[in-house]
Design a protein around this motif. Structure first.
Motif, PDB file in Angstrom:
ATOM      1  N   UNK A   7       9.779  38.181 -51.296  1.00  0.00           N
ATOM      2  CA  UNK A   7       8.347  37.884 -51.140  1.00  0.00           C
ATOM      3  C   UNK A   7       7.493  39.004 -51.721  1.00  0.00           C
ATOM      4  N   UNK A   8       7.898  40.221 -51.488  1.00  0.00           N
ATOM      5  CA  UNK A   8       7.134  41.360 -52.009  1.00  0.00           C
ATOM      6  C   UNK A   8       7.167  41.372 -53.538  1.00  0.00           C
ATOM      7  N   UNK A   9       8.327  41.140 -54.105  1.00  0.00           N
ATOM      8  CA  UNK A   9       8.442  41.090 -55.560  1.00  0.00           C
ATOM      9  C   UNK A   9       7.614  39.928 -56.118  1.00  0.00           C
ATOM     10  N   UNK A  10       7.651  38.788 -55.457  1.00  0.00           N
ATOM     11  CA  UNK A  10       6.867  37.631 -55.891  1.00  0.00           C
ATOM     12  C   UNK A  10       5.374  37.897 -55.847  1.00  0.00           C
ATOM     13  N   UNK A  11       4.907  38.537 -54.776  1.00  0.00           N
ATOM     14  CA  UNK A  11       3.481  38.860 -54.677  1.00  0.00           C
ATOM     15  C   UNK A  11       3.069  39.883 -55.732  1.00  0.00           C
ATOM     16  N   UNK A  12       3.938  40.836 -56.018  1.00  0.00           N
ATOM     17  CA  UNK A  12       3.637  41.817 -57.063  1.00  0.00           C
ATOM     18  C   UNK A  12       3.543  41.138 -58.429  1.00  0.00           C
ATOM     19  N   UNK A  13       4.415  40.185 -58.696  1.00  0.00           N
ATOM     20  CA  UNK A  13       4.363  39.459 -59.965  1.00  0.00           C
ATOM     21  C   UNK A  13       3.094  38.623 -60.086  1.00  0.00           C
ATOM     22  N   UNK A  14       2.705  37.981 -59.000  1.00  0.00           N
ATOM     23  CA  UNK A  14       1.473  37.185 -59.009  1.00  0.00           C
ATOM     24  C   UNK A  14       0.266  38.095 -59.237  1.00  0.00           C
ATOM     25  N   UNK A  15       0.249  39.246 -58.579  1.00  0.00           N
ATOM     26  CA  UNK A  15      -0.859  40.187 -58.767  1.00  0.00           C
ATOM     27  C   UNK A  15      -0.892  40.699 -60.199  1.00  0.00           C
ATOM     28  N   UNK A  16       0.259  40.959 -60.779  1.00  0.00           N
ATOM     29  CA  UNK A  16       0.324  41.435 -62.156  1.00  0.00           C
ATOM     30  C   UNK A  16      -0.212  40.384 -63.124  1.00  0.00           C
ATOM     31  N   UNK A  17       0.156  39.136 -62.911  1.00  0.00           N
ATOM     32  CA  UNK A  17      -0.325  38.059 -63.778  1.00  0.00           C
ATOM     33  C   UNK A  17      -1.836  37.899 -63.635  1.00  0.00           C
ATOM     34  N   UNK A  18      -2.345  37.991 -62.425  1.00  0.00           N
ATOM     35  CA  UNK A  18      -3.793  37.858 -62.207  1.00  0.00           C
ATOM     36  C   UNK A  18      -4.559  38.989 -62.879  1.00  0.00           C
ATOM     37  N   UNK A  19      -4.039  40.197 -62.811  1.00  0.00           N
ATOM     38  CA  UNK A  19      -4.724  41.331 -63.415  1.00  0.00           C
ATOM     39  C   UNK A  19      -4.632  41.319 -64.937  1.00  0.00           C
ATOM     40  N   UNK A  20      -3.572  40.781 -65.478  1.00  0.00           N
ATOM     41  CA  UNK A  20      -3.367  40.800 -66.921  1.00  0.00           C
ATOM     42  C   UNK A  20      -3.963  39.588 -67.623  1.00  0.00           C
ATOM     43  N   UNK A  21      -4.481  38.625 -66.885  1.00  0.00           N
ATOM     44  CA  UNK A  21      -4.949  37.390 -67.512  1.00  0.00           C
ATOM     45  C   UNK A  21      -6.267  37.572 -68.251  1.00  0.00           C
ATOM     46  N   UNK A  22      -7.147  38.447 -67.803  1.00  0.00           N
ATOM     47  CA  UNK A  22      -8.401  38.700 -68.495  1.00  0.00           C
ATOM     48  C   UNK A  22      -9.415  37.595 -68.352  1.00  0.00           C
ATOM     49  N   UNK A  23      -9.430  36.894 -67.266  1.00  0.00           N
ATOM     50  CA  UNK A  23     -10.377  35.807 -67.059  1.00  0.00           C
ATOM     51  C   UNK A  23     -11.715  36.351 -66.569  1.00  0.00           C
ATOM     52  N   UNK A  24     -12.714  35.487 -66.596  1.00  0.00           N
ATOM     53  CA  UNK A  24     -13.998  35.876 -66.048  1.00  0.00           C
ATOM     54  C   UNK A  24     -13.858  36.069 -64.555  1.00  0.00           C
ATOM     55  N   UNK A  25     -14.701  36.937 -64.018  1.00  0.00           N
ATOM     56  CA  UNK A  25     -14.665  37.185 -62.585  1.00  0.00           C
ATOM     57  C   UNK A  25     -16.065  37.025 -62.013  1.00  0.00           C
ATOM     58  N   UNK A  26     -16.128  36.654 -60.770  1.00  0.00           N
ATOM     59  CA  UNK A  26     -17.387  36.480 -60.057  1.00  0.00           C
ATOM     60  C   UNK A  26     -17.450  37.553 -58.980  1.00  0.00           C
ATOM     61  N   UNK A  27     -18.317  38.557 -59.189  1.00  0.00           N
ATOM     62  CA  UNK A  27     -18.442  39.650 -58.251  1.00  0.00           C
ATOM     63  C   UNK A  27     -19.903  39.791 -57.872  1.00  0.00           C
ATOM     64  N   UNK A  28     -20.195  39.667 -56.599  1.00  0.00           N
ATOM     65  CA  UNK A  28     -21.561  39.843 -56.125  1.00  0.00           C
ATOM     66  C   UNK A  28     -22.534  38.844 -56.702  1.00  0.00           C
ATOM     67  N   UNK A  29     -22.084  37.633 -56.982  1.00  0.00           N
ATOM     68  CA  UNK A  29     -22.950  36.598 -57.530  1.00  0.00           C
ATOM     69  C   UNK A  29     -23.133  36.686 -59.029  1.00  0.00           C
ATOM     70  N   UNK A  30     -22.485  37.639 -59.677  1.00  0.00           N
ATOM     71  CA  UNK A  30     -22.593  37.783 -61.122  1.00  0.00           C
ATOM     72  C   UNK A  30     -21.326  37.262 -61.789  1.00  0.00           C
ATOM     73  N   UNK A  31     -21.487  36.625 -62.935  1.00  0.00           N
ATOM     74  CA  UNK A  31     -20.336  36.226 -63.733  1.00  0.00           C
ATOM     75  C   UNK A  31     -20.110  37.307 -64.774  1.00  0.00           C
TER      76      UNK A  31
END
Length: 63
Positions: A7-31
């Motif tokens: 589970x820990x390895x799986x969560x680390x892989x998911x986090x790595x994919x999310x960080x490396x994807x480069x998608x737009x992010x919504x932070x504080x109401x800003x795109x």
């Protein structure tokens, strides 16, 4: 291997994919743009007339 390690390895892989994807992010109401927006090639096509054969049209009308 313990199930918890899987589970820990799986969560680390998911986090790595999310960080490396480069998608737009919504932070504080800003795109916010991705981190790669400076590397994108900008495609701009200048407006032109609908008739792409203007010279031919003029010559045909002159006859």
């Amino acid at each position: 291997m313990r199930p918890l390690h899987g589970w820990i390895i799986g969560l680390c892989l998911v986090a790595l994919v999310c960080l490396a994807s480069g998608c737009q992010s919504h932070i504080g109401g800003q795109t916010l743009p991705s981190g790669y927006y400076l590397d994108d090639d900008v495609q701009y096509f200048a407006p032109s007339s609908l008739n792409t054969l203007e010279n031919e049209t003029v010559k045909l009308q002159a006859k």
